[in-house]
Design an enzyme around this catalytic site. Sequence first.
Site, PDB file in Angstrom:
ATOM      1  N   ASN A 367       0.553  -1.365   0.134  1.00 22.95           N
ATOM      2  CA  ASN A 367      -0.318  -0.380   0.297  1.00 22.95           C
ATOM      3  C   ASN A 367       0.961   1.022   0.319  1.00 22.95           C
ATOM      4  OD1 ASN A 367      -2.790   2.070   0.182  1.00 22.95           O
ATOM      5  ND2 ASN A 367      -3.192   0.212   2.413  1.00 22.95           N
ATOM      6  N   HIS A 398      -7.905   3.533   9.037  1.00 22.24           N
ATOM      7  CA  HIS A 398      -8.946   2.266   9.154  1.00 22.24           C
ATOM      8  C   HIS A 398      -9.686   1.650   9.781  1.00 22.24           C
ATOM      9  CE1 HIS A 398      -4.385   1.547   7.262  1.00 22.24           C
ATOM     10  NE2 HIS A 398      -4.943   0.457   6.697  1.00 22.24           N
TER      11      HIS A 398
END
Length: 510
Positions: A367, A398
Amino acid sequence: MATVESHWEEFYLGSRRFQFIADGLGMPIDQVNFVFGQLMALLLAYIFRVYLHPSHVSATTRHWGSLLAGLGISYFCFGKQVLLALALVVGCYLLMLLLPITLLHHVTLAASITFLSVMHIQRQLYEDGVFVIDVTGPMMIMVQKATSLAYSLHDGLSGLKDEELTPLQKEMVVRKKPTALEYFGYMLNFHSVLAGPYFMFADYQDFVEGTHYAKRALQTPVPASSLDSNRNKSPSESKLTDSKLRTRLEDEPNPVPVAMYKALVSAGNAFVTVYLLPKFPISFITDPKFFQLSFLSKTFYIVAVTSLTRHVYYTGWMLGDSICNMSGMGFNGYNADGTAKWNLVSNVDILGVEFGLSLRDTLEAWNSGTMKWLRFMVYERAPTQKTLFTYMLSSIWHGFYPGYYITFVSGAFFTIAARNVRRSVRPHIVSKGPMAQKLYDVFTCVVTRFCLAYFTFPFILLRFWGSIAVYRDMLFFQFVLGALAIILLPVVLPPKSRSSKNTKEHLKSQ
Protein backbone atom coordinates in the site's frame (compact mmCIF):
# COMPACT_ATOMS: atom_id res chain seq x y z
CA MET A 1 -25.90 -15.62 11.00
CA ALA A 2 -29.24 -14.72 9.43
CA THR A 3 -29.19 -11.40 11.26
CA VAL A 4 -25.71 -10.58 9.97
CA GLU A 5 -26.76 -11.49 6.43
CA SER A 6 -29.91 -9.33 6.62
CA HIS A 7 -27.85 -6.42 7.95
CA TRP A 8 -25.39 -6.89 5.09
CA GLU A 9 -28.23 -6.91 2.54
CA GLU A 10 -29.68 -3.77 4.08
CA PHE A 11 -26.36 -1.92 4.15
CA TYR A 12 -25.22 -2.74 0.59
CA LEU A 13 -27.17 -0.66 -1.93
CA GLY A 14 -25.24 -1.40 -5.14
CA SER A 15 -26.76 -2.69 -8.37
CA ARG A 16 -28.23 -6.22 -8.48
CA ARG A 17 -28.22 -6.37 -12.28
CA PHE A 18 -25.52 -9.05 -12.31
CA GLN A 19 -26.84 -11.10 -9.43
CA PHE A 20 -27.14 -14.12 -11.74
CA ILE A 21 -23.40 -13.96 -12.43
CA ALA A 22 -22.67 -13.73 -8.71
CA ASP A 23 -24.88 -16.75 -8.05
CA GLY A 24 -23.26 -18.73 -10.86
CA LEU A 25 -19.72 -18.01 -9.61
CA GLY A 26 -20.63 -18.34 -5.95
CA MET A 27 -19.34 -14.81 -5.29
CA PRO A 28 -20.99 -11.98 -3.35
CA ILE A 29 -22.66 -9.37 -5.54
CA ASP A 30 -20.50 -6.57 -4.12
CA GLN A 31 -17.35 -8.28 -5.42
CA VAL A 32 -18.89 -8.93 -8.84
CA ASN A 33 -19.93 -5.26 -9.09
CA PHE A 34 -16.46 -4.14 -8.05
CA VAL A 35 -14.75 -6.21 -10.76
CA PHE A 36 -17.26 -5.11 -13.41
CA GLY A 37 -16.85 -1.46 -12.37
CA GLN A 38 -13.08 -1.69 -12.61
CA LEU A 39 -13.23 -3.40 -16.00
CA MET A 40 -15.54 -0.66 -17.23
CA ALA A 41 -13.07 1.91 -15.90
CA LEU A 42 -10.26 0.13 -17.78
CA LEU A 43 -12.18 0.45 -21.04
CA LEU A 44 -13.01 4.09 -20.30
CA ALA A 45 -9.34 4.74 -19.55
CA TYR A 46 -8.37 3.74 -23.09
CA ILE A 47 -11.12 5.94 -24.53
CA PHE A 48 -10.06 8.77 -22.26
CA ARG A 49 -6.43 8.63 -23.41
CA VAL A 50 -7.17 8.35 -27.14
CA TYR A 51 -10.30 10.46 -27.66
CA LEU A 52 -10.03 12.92 -24.77
CA HIS A 53 -6.32 13.51 -25.14
CA PRO A 54 -5.09 16.99 -24.06
CA SER A 55 -4.08 17.75 -27.64
CA HIS A 56 -7.69 17.15 -28.76
CA VAL A 57 -9.85 18.57 -25.95
CA SER A 58 -9.58 21.12 -23.16
CA ALA A 59 -8.69 20.37 -19.55
CA THR A 60 -12.28 21.27 -18.64
CA THR A 61 -13.61 18.52 -20.89
CA ARG A 62 -11.19 16.02 -19.38
CA HIS A 63 -12.24 17.02 -15.85
CA TRP A 64 -15.92 16.58 -16.69
CA GLY A 65 -15.36 13.25 -18.42
CA SER A 66 -13.31 11.89 -15.53
CA LEU A 67 -15.79 13.16 -12.91
CA LEU A 68 -18.98 11.93 -14.58
CA ALA A 69 -17.51 8.49 -15.27
CA GLY A 70 -16.41 8.26 -11.65
CA LEU A 71 -19.87 9.16 -10.38
CA GLY A 72 -21.52 6.66 -12.71
CA ILE A 73 -19.28 3.78 -11.67
CA SER A 74 -19.68 4.71 -7.99
CA TYR A 75 -23.48 4.73 -8.27
CA PHE A 76 -23.43 1.35 -9.99
CA CYS A 77 -21.34 -0.16 -7.18
CA PHE A 78 -22.81 1.60 -4.14
CA GLY A 79 -26.19 3.03 -5.13
CA LYS A 80 -27.48 5.82 -2.90
CA GLN A 81 -24.49 5.41 -0.61
CA VAL A 82 -22.57 7.52 -3.10
CA LEU A 83 -24.40 10.51 -1.56
CA LEU A 84 -22.36 9.97 1.60
CA ALA A 85 -19.16 10.25 -0.42
CA LEU A 86 -20.49 13.40 -2.09
CA ALA A 87 -21.30 14.86 1.32
CA LEU A 88 -17.69 14.30 2.39
CA VAL A 89 -16.33 15.95 -0.76
CA VAL A 90 -18.72 18.92 -0.59
CA GLY A 91 -17.94 19.45 3.10
CA CYS A 92 -14.17 19.46 2.52
CA TYR A 93 -14.56 21.81 -0.46
CA LEU A 94 -16.56 24.28 1.64
CA LEU A 95 -13.89 24.15 4.32
CA MET A 96 -11.31 25.05 1.68
CA LEU A 97 -13.39 28.06 0.61
CA LEU A 98 -14.36 29.35 4.05
CA LEU A 99 -11.49 28.64 6.43
CA PRO A 100 -8.32 30.71 6.76
CA ILE A 101 -5.28 28.96 5.41
CA THR A 102 -3.76 28.71 8.90
CA LEU A 103 -6.62 26.46 10.03
CA LEU A 104 -7.56 24.71 6.79
CA HIS A 105 -5.21 21.73 7.04
CA HIS A 106 -5.92 20.76 10.65
CA VAL A 107 -9.69 21.29 10.47
CA THR A 108 -9.97 19.36 7.19
CA LEU A 109 -8.09 16.44 8.72
CA ALA A 110 -10.21 16.45 11.90
CA ALA A 111 -13.55 16.84 10.07
CA SER A 112 -12.89 14.24 7.36
CA ILE A 113 -11.48 11.67 9.77
CA THR A 114 -14.49 12.17 12.07
CA PHE A 115 -16.93 11.67 9.16
CA LEU A 116 -15.03 8.57 8.04
CA SER A 117 -14.99 7.22 11.61
CA VAL A 118 -18.77 7.46 11.80
CA MET A 119 -18.96 5.45 8.57
CA HIS A 120 -16.54 2.86 9.96
CA ILE A 121 -18.67 2.46 13.08
CA GLN A 122 -21.83 2.10 11.01
CA ARG A 123 -20.06 -0.50 8.87
CA GLN A 124 -19.12 -2.51 11.96
CA LEU A 125 -22.69 -2.41 13.28
CA TYR A 126 -24.18 -3.63 10.00
CA GLU A 127 -21.53 -5.99 8.69
CA ASP A 128 -20.08 -7.33 11.95
CA GLY A 129 -16.96 -8.93 10.54
CA VAL A 130 -18.36 -9.79 7.09
CA PHE A 131 -16.07 -8.59 4.28
CA VAL A 132 -18.11 -6.24 2.09
CA ILE A 133 -16.91 -3.79 -0.56
CA ASP A 134 -18.95 -0.73 0.35
CA VAL A 135 -18.59 3.04 0.06
CA THR A 136 -16.23 3.33 3.04
CA GLY A 137 -13.36 2.11 0.82
CA PRO A 138 -13.66 4.99 -1.68
CA MET A 139 -14.23 7.40 1.21
CA MET A 140 -10.90 6.38 2.73
CA ILE A 141 -9.18 7.39 -0.51
CA MET A 142 -11.16 10.65 -0.60
CA VAL A 143 -9.97 11.48 2.92
CA GLN A 144 -6.40 10.97 1.75
CA LYS A 145 -6.94 13.32 -1.19
CA ALA A 146 -8.82 16.03 0.72
CA THR A 147 -6.35 16.15 3.60
CA SER A 148 -3.20 16.04 1.47
CA LEU A 149 -4.55 18.85 -0.73
CA ALA A 150 -5.38 20.92 2.35
CA TYR A 151 -1.85 20.47 3.68
CA SER A 152 -0.35 21.21 0.27
CA LEU A 153 -2.33 24.45 0.14
CA HIS A 154 -1.18 25.33 3.63
CA ASP A 155 2.43 24.74 2.62
CA GLY A 156 2.02 26.96 -0.42
CA LEU A 157 -0.16 29.81 0.88
CA SER A 158 0.79 30.23 4.54
CA GLY A 159 4.05 32.04 3.88
CA LEU A 160 6.40 29.14 4.56
CA LYS A 161 9.80 29.42 2.93
CA ASP A 162 11.19 26.67 0.73
CA GLU A 163 13.88 25.81 3.28
CA GLU A 164 11.16 25.12 5.84
CA LEU A 165 9.66 22.37 3.66
CA THR A 166 10.86 18.82 3.16
CA PRO A 167 11.66 17.61 -0.37
CA LEU A 168 8.30 15.83 -0.58
CA GLN A 169 6.44 18.92 0.63
CA LYS A 170 8.29 21.06 -1.92
CA GLU A 171 7.33 18.66 -4.68
CA MET A 172 3.64 18.63 -3.75
CA VAL A 173 3.12 22.23 -2.64
CA VAL A 174 0.10 23.99 -4.20
CA ARG A 175 -0.04 27.79 -4.39
CA LYS A 176 -3.47 28.28 -5.90
CA LYS A 177 -6.82 26.93 -4.72
CA PRO A 178 -8.42 24.64 -7.29
CA THR A 179 -11.74 25.47 -8.90
CA ALA A 180 -14.84 23.45 -8.01
CA LEU A 181 -14.47 21.34 -11.16
CA GLU A 182 -10.79 20.66 -10.48
CA TYR A 183 -11.53 19.75 -6.87
CA PHE A 184 -14.42 17.39 -7.59
CA GLY A 185 -12.61 15.87 -10.57
CA TYR A 186 -9.63 15.11 -8.38
CA MET A 187 -11.74 13.59 -5.62
CA LEU A 188 -14.16 11.53 -7.75
CA ASN A 189 -12.30 10.65 -10.97
CA PHE A 190 -13.00 7.17 -12.33
CA HIS A 191 -9.31 6.22 -12.38
CA SER A 192 -9.06 5.81 -8.61
CA VAL A 193 -12.55 6.11 -7.16
CA LEU A 194 -12.98 2.41 -6.32
CA ALA A 195 -9.57 1.14 -5.25
CA GLY A 196 -6.99 3.87 -5.70
CA PRO A 197 -4.18 4.37 -6.20
CA TYR A 198 -3.92 7.52 -4.14
CA PHE A 199 -2.06 10.35 -5.86
CA MET A 200 -1.40 14.00 -5.06
CA PHE A 201 -3.37 16.85 -6.58
CA ALA A 202 -0.34 18.25 -8.37
CA ASP A 203 0.20 14.97 -10.25
CA TYR A 204 -3.49 14.73 -11.18
CA GLN A 205 -3.57 18.34 -12.41
CA ASP A 206 -0.52 17.77 -14.58
CA PHE A 207 -2.14 14.65 -16.01
CA VAL A 208 -5.43 16.37 -16.87
CA GLU A 209 -3.68 19.35 -18.45
CA GLY A 210 -1.34 17.08 -20.43
CA THR A 211 1.93 18.42 -19.05
CA HIS A 212 2.93 15.29 -17.11
CA TYR A 213 4.92 13.64 -19.92
CA ALA A 214 7.19 16.61 -20.53
CA LYS A 215 7.71 17.15 -16.82
CA ARG A 216 8.68 13.55 -16.16
CA ALA A 217 10.59 12.66 -19.33
CA LEU A 218 14.36 12.57 -18.96
CA GLN A 219 14.84 13.61 -22.59
CA THR A 220 12.62 16.70 -22.37
CA PRO A 221 14.05 19.78 -24.09
CA VAL A 222 12.56 22.01 -21.40
CA PRO A 223 15.06 23.06 -18.67
CA ALA A 224 14.76 20.75 -15.67
CA SER A 225 14.75 23.68 -13.26
CA SER A 226 11.52 24.89 -14.83
CA LEU A 227 9.65 21.60 -14.56
CA ASP A 228 7.38 22.43 -11.66
CA SER A 229 5.19 19.56 -10.46
CA ASN A 230 2.23 21.92 -10.22
CA ARG A 231 1.95 24.69 -12.81
CA ASN A 232 -0.17 26.78 -10.43
CA LYS A 233 2.63 27.05 -7.90
CA SER A 234 4.02 30.46 -8.68
CA PRO A 235 3.16 33.16 -11.22
CA SER A 236 6.86 33.72 -11.78
CA GLU A 237 7.14 30.23 -13.18
CA SER A 238 4.38 30.62 -15.74
CA LYS A 239 6.86 31.34 -18.53
CA LEU A 240 6.35 27.81 -19.79
CA THR A 241 3.08 27.68 -21.64
CA ASP A 242 0.93 24.60 -21.77
CA SER A 243 1.56 24.34 -25.50
CA LYS A 244 5.29 23.89 -24.87
CA LEU A 245 4.75 21.22 -22.22
CA ARG A 246 1.83 19.41 -23.84
CA THR A 247 2.70 16.45 -26.04
CA ARG A 248 0.92 14.74 -28.92
CA LEU A 249 -0.53 11.26 -28.48
CA GLU A 250 1.82 9.75 -31.05
CA ASP A 251 4.87 11.20 -29.27
CA GLU A 252 4.02 9.59 -25.92
CA PRO A 253 5.13 6.13 -24.77
CA ASN A 254 2.42 3.52 -25.25
CA PRO A 255 0.95 2.47 -21.88
CA VAL A 256 -1.20 -0.37 -23.25
CA PRO A 257 1.37 -3.19 -22.77
CA VAL A 258 2.12 -2.33 -19.15
CA ALA A 259 -1.57 -1.71 -18.42
CA MET A 260 -2.58 -5.09 -19.85
CA TYR A 261 0.25 -6.81 -18.00
CA LYS A 262 -1.03 -5.40 -14.70
CA ALA A 263 -4.57 -6.39 -15.62
CA LEU A 264 -3.39 -9.97 -16.24
CA VAL A 265 -1.57 -9.97 -12.90
CA SER A 266 -4.83 -8.82 -11.32
CA ALA A 267 -6.67 -11.67 -13.06
CA GLY A 268 -4.15 -14.18 -11.71
CA ASN A 269 -4.66 -12.86 -8.19
CA ALA A 270 -8.42 -13.00 -8.70
CA PHE A 271 -8.09 -16.70 -9.56
CA VAL A 272 -6.23 -17.30 -6.29
CA THR A 273 -8.87 -15.32 -4.41
CA VAL A 274 -11.82 -17.22 -5.87
CA TYR A 275 -10.47 -20.78 -6.00
CA LEU A 276 -7.70 -21.10 -3.39
CA LEU A 277 -8.52 -18.68 -0.59
CA PRO A 278 -11.86 -20.38 0.30
CA LYS A 279 -9.88 -23.53 1.14
CA PHE A 280 -8.26 -21.63 4.02
CA PRO A 281 -11.07 -19.75 5.80
CA ILE A 282 -9.86 -17.36 8.49
CA SER A 283 -12.71 -18.50 10.75
CA PHE A 284 -10.98 -21.88 11.21
CA ILE A 285 -8.36 -20.14 13.37
CA THR A 286 -10.96 -19.81 16.13
CA ASP A 287 -12.28 -23.35 15.68
CA PRO A 288 -11.45 -25.87 18.47
CA LYS A 289 -10.02 -28.18 15.79
CA PHE A 290 -7.35 -25.57 15.00
CA PHE A 291 -6.03 -25.68 18.55
CA GLN A 292 -5.67 -29.47 18.30
CA LEU A 293 -3.19 -29.15 15.42
CA SER A 294 0.55 -29.37 15.91
CA PHE A 295 2.59 -26.20 16.31
CA LEU A 296 3.97 -26.49 12.77
CA SER A 297 0.51 -27.08 11.30
CA LYS A 298 -0.86 -24.01 13.03
CA THR A 299 2.04 -21.94 11.76
CA PHE A 300 1.57 -23.24 8.22
CA TYR A 301 -2.15 -22.44 8.30
CA ILE A 302 -1.59 -18.87 9.52
CA VAL A 303 1.06 -18.29 6.85
CA ALA A 304 -1.22 -19.76 4.18
CA VAL A 305 -4.34 -17.77 5.08
CA THR A 306 -2.48 -14.45 5.37
CA SER A 307 -0.53 -15.03 2.14
CA LEU A 308 -3.65 -15.95 0.19
CA THR A 309 -5.65 -13.05 1.64
CA ARG A 310 -3.09 -10.60 0.29
CA HIS A 311 -4.22 -11.63 -3.19
CA VAL A 312 -7.61 -10.03 -2.49
CA TYR A 313 -5.86 -6.68 -2.20
CA TYR A 314 -3.52 -7.39 -5.10
CA THR A 315 -6.53 -8.02 -7.34
CA GLY A 316 -8.10 -4.61 -6.77
CA TRP A 317 -4.89 -2.65 -6.46
CA MET A 318 -3.24 -3.98 -9.62
CA LEU A 319 -6.43 -3.37 -11.58
CA GLY A 320 -6.46 0.19 -10.23
CA ASP A 321 -2.86 0.65 -11.36
CA SER A 322 -3.79 -0.75 -14.77
CA ILE A 323 -6.63 1.77 -15.15
CA CYS A 324 -4.37 4.71 -14.35
CA ASN A 325 -1.66 3.55 -16.74
CA MET A 326 -4.13 2.83 -19.53
CA SER A 327 -5.34 6.43 -19.34
CA GLY A 328 -1.76 7.71 -19.46
CA MET A 329 -1.40 8.47 -15.77
CA GLY A 330 1.61 7.15 -13.88
CA PHE A 331 4.40 7.92 -16.37
CA ASN A 332 7.58 8.60 -14.41
CA GLY A 333 10.28 9.18 -16.99
CA TYR A 334 12.57 6.64 -18.62
CA ASN A 335 14.93 3.94 -17.44
CA ALA A 336 18.58 3.96 -18.46
CA ASP A 337 17.77 1.57 -21.31
CA GLY A 338 15.14 3.94 -22.71
CA THR A 339 12.06 2.03 -21.57
CA ALA A 340 9.25 4.02 -19.98
CA LYS A 341 8.63 3.83 -16.25
CA TRP A 342 5.00 3.63 -15.11
CA ASN A 343 5.39 3.71 -11.34
CA LEU A 344 4.54 7.31 -10.44
CA VAL A 345 1.18 6.28 -9.01
CA SER A 346 0.98 2.76 -7.63
CA ASN A 347 -0.77 0.81 -4.92
CA VAL A 348 1.66 -2.01 -4.27
CA ASP A 349 4.92 -3.68 -5.26
CA ILE A 350 3.94 -7.35 -5.11
CA LEU A 351 7.48 -8.71 -5.44
CA GLY A 352 8.63 -6.31 -2.74
CA VAL A 353 5.94 -7.58 -0.39
CA GLU A 354 6.42 -11.27 -1.09
CA PHE A 355 10.23 -11.31 -1.26
CA GLY A 356 11.33 -8.32 0.83
CA LEU A 357 14.52 -9.02 2.78
CA SER A 358 13.39 -7.04 5.82
CA LEU A 359 10.16 -6.11 7.53
CA ARG A 360 10.73 -2.44 6.75
CA ASP A 361 11.15 -3.08 3.02
CA THR A 362 8.09 -5.33 3.00
CA LEU A 363 5.85 -2.76 4.69
CA GLU A 364 7.06 0.03 2.41
CA ALA A 365 6.11 -2.06 -0.63
CA TRP A 366 2.62 -2.68 0.78
CA ASN A 367 0.00 0.00 0.00
CA SER A 368 2.75 2.40 -1.02
CA GLY A 369 0.33 5.24 -1.77
CA THR A 370 -0.95 5.21 1.80
CA MET A 371 2.62 5.07 3.08
CA LYS A 372 3.41 8.19 1.07
CA TRP A 373 0.29 9.91 2.44
CA LEU A 374 1.20 9.07 6.04
CA ARG A 375 4.75 10.30 5.54
CA PHE A 376 3.52 13.54 3.96
CA MET A 377 0.80 14.15 6.56
CA VAL A 378 2.36 13.06 9.84
CA TYR A 379 5.85 11.61 9.83
CA GLU A 380 7.50 14.66 8.24
CA ARG A 381 5.47 17.11 10.36
CA ALA A 382 5.28 15.68 13.88
CA PRO A 383 7.92 17.35 16.10
CA THR A 384 8.28 14.26 18.33
CA GLN A 385 7.03 10.66 18.49
CA LYS A 386 6.79 10.51 14.70
CA THR A 387 6.23 6.76 14.53
CA LEU A 388 3.58 6.83 17.27
CA PHE A 389 1.52 9.60 15.63
CA THR A 390 1.86 7.96 12.22
CA TYR A 391 0.50 4.66 13.51
CA MET A 392 -2.30 6.51 15.34
CA LEU A 393 -3.54 8.19 12.16
CA SER A 394 -3.19 4.96 10.19
CA SER A 395 -5.23 3.07 12.81
CA ILE A 396 -8.09 5.56 12.92
CA TRP A 397 -8.15 5.84 9.13
CA HIS A 398 -8.52 2.06 8.78
CA GLY A 399 -11.38 1.74 11.26
CA PHE A 400 -12.10 0.39 14.72
CA TYR A 401 -12.03 -3.38 14.51
CA PRO A 402 -9.88 -4.60 17.44
CA GLY A 403 -7.85 -6.81 15.13
CA TYR A 404 -6.59 -3.74 13.28
CA TYR A 405 -5.06 -2.34 16.45
CA ILE A 406 -3.41 -5.63 17.37
CA THR A 407 -1.80 -5.64 13.93
CA PHE A 408 -0.62 -2.02 14.07
CA VAL A 409 0.79 -2.25 17.60
CA SER A 410 2.44 -5.58 16.83
CA GLY A 411 3.76 -4.20 13.56
CA ALA A 412 5.46 -1.31 15.34
CA PHE A 413 6.90 -3.74 17.91
CA PHE A 414 8.31 -6.15 15.33
CA THR A 415 9.63 -3.29 13.20
CA ILE A 416 11.75 -2.15 16.15
CA ALA A 417 12.83 -5.72 16.85
CA ALA A 418 13.81 -6.32 13.22
CA ARG A 419 15.75 -3.06 13.17
CA ASN A 420 17.74 -4.17 16.24
CA VAL A 421 18.53 -7.54 14.67
CA ARG A 422 19.69 -5.88 11.47
CA ARG A 423 21.95 -3.42 13.29
CA SER A 424 23.48 -6.01 15.61
CA VAL A 425 23.73 -9.10 13.41
CA ARG A 426 23.99 -8.05 9.78
CA PRO A 427 27.39 -6.27 9.94
CA HIS A 428 28.98 -9.44 11.34
CA ILE A 429 27.42 -11.59 8.62
CA VAL A 430 28.41 -9.22 5.81
CA SER A 431 32.04 -9.29 7.00
CA LYS A 432 32.10 -13.06 6.38
CA GLY A 433 31.82 -12.64 2.64
CA PRO A 434 29.20 -12.57 -0.16
CA MET A 435 28.06 -16.19 0.30
CA ALA A 436 27.31 -15.62 3.98
CA GLN A 437 25.42 -12.45 3.08
CA LYS A 438 23.29 -14.30 0.50
CA LEU A 439 22.42 -17.01 3.02
CA TYR A 440 21.56 -14.33 5.58
CA ASP A 441 19.30 -12.57 3.05
CA VAL A 442 17.46 -15.82 2.32
CA PHE A 443 17.05 -16.46 6.04
CA THR A 444 15.70 -12.96 6.77
CA CYS A 445 13.34 -13.21 3.78
CA VAL A 446 11.82 -16.43 5.18
CA VAL A 447 11.67 -15.13 8.74
CA THR A 448 10.00 -11.94 7.55
CA ARG A 449 7.23 -13.99 5.90
CA PHE A 450 6.54 -15.83 9.18
CA CYS A 451 6.69 -12.62 11.18
CA LEU A 452 4.34 -10.88 8.74
CA ALA A 453 1.81 -13.70 9.02
CA TYR A 454 2.05 -13.71 12.81
CA PHE A 455 1.06 -10.09 13.33
CA THR A 456 -1.29 -9.59 10.34
CA PHE A 457 -3.75 -12.44 10.88
CA PRO A 458 -5.67 -10.33 13.49
CA PHE A 459 -6.20 -7.74 10.73
CA ILE A 460 -8.11 -10.42 8.80
CA LEU A 461 -9.78 -12.08 11.79
CA LEU A 462 -10.84 -8.67 13.19
CA ARG A 463 -11.61 -10.16 16.64
CA PHE A 464 -9.62 -9.27 19.75
CA TRP A 465 -10.11 -12.31 21.98
CA GLY A 466 -9.95 -14.72 19.07
CA SER A 467 -6.54 -13.31 18.15
CA ILE A 468 -5.32 -13.40 21.74
CA ALA A 469 -6.44 -17.03 22.04
CA VAL A 470 -4.22 -17.98 19.09
CA TYR A 471 -1.26 -16.06 20.50
CA ARG A 472 -1.75 -17.67 23.92
CA ASP A 473 -2.00 -21.14 22.42
CA MET A 474 1.30 -20.54 20.60
CA LEU A 475 2.87 -19.24 23.83
CA PHE A 476 3.40 -15.73 22.41
CA PHE A 477 6.66 -17.15 21.08
CA GLN A 478 7.36 -14.46 18.47
CA PHE A 479 6.63 -11.70 20.96
CA VAL A 480 9.14 -13.33 23.32
CA LEU A 481 11.73 -13.46 20.54
CA GLY A 482 10.96 -9.84 19.63
CA ALA A 483 11.39 -8.72 23.23
CA LEU A 484 14.74 -10.51 23.42
CA ALA A 485 15.81 -8.77 20.20
CA ILE A 486 14.90 -5.38 21.64
CA ILE A 487 16.20 -5.81 25.20
CA LEU A 488 18.89 -8.49 25.24
CA LEU A 489 20.45 -8.52 21.77
CA PRO A 490 21.95 -4.99 21.91
CA VAL A 491 23.66 -5.97 25.18
CA VAL A 492 24.99 -9.33 24.01
CA LEU A 493 25.92 -8.17 20.51
CA PRO A 494 26.17 -4.36 20.53
CA PRO A 495 25.64 -2.72 17.14
CA LYS A 496 28.63 -1.06 15.61
CA SER A 497 28.67 2.64 16.32
CA ARG A 498 28.24 4.78 13.23
CA SER A 499 30.48 7.47 14.66
CA SER A 500 33.30 5.04 15.41
CA LYS A 501 32.94 3.55 11.95
CA ASN A 502 33.20 6.98 10.36
CA THR A 503 36.24 7.78 12.55
CA LYS A 504 38.03 4.62 11.42
CA GLU A 505 37.35 5.43 7.79
CA HIS A 506 38.64 8.96 8.33
CA LEU A 507 41.87 7.71 9.95
CA LYS A 508 42.41 5.26 7.09
CA SER A 509 42.13 8.05 4.56
CA GLN A 510 44.82 10.12 6.29
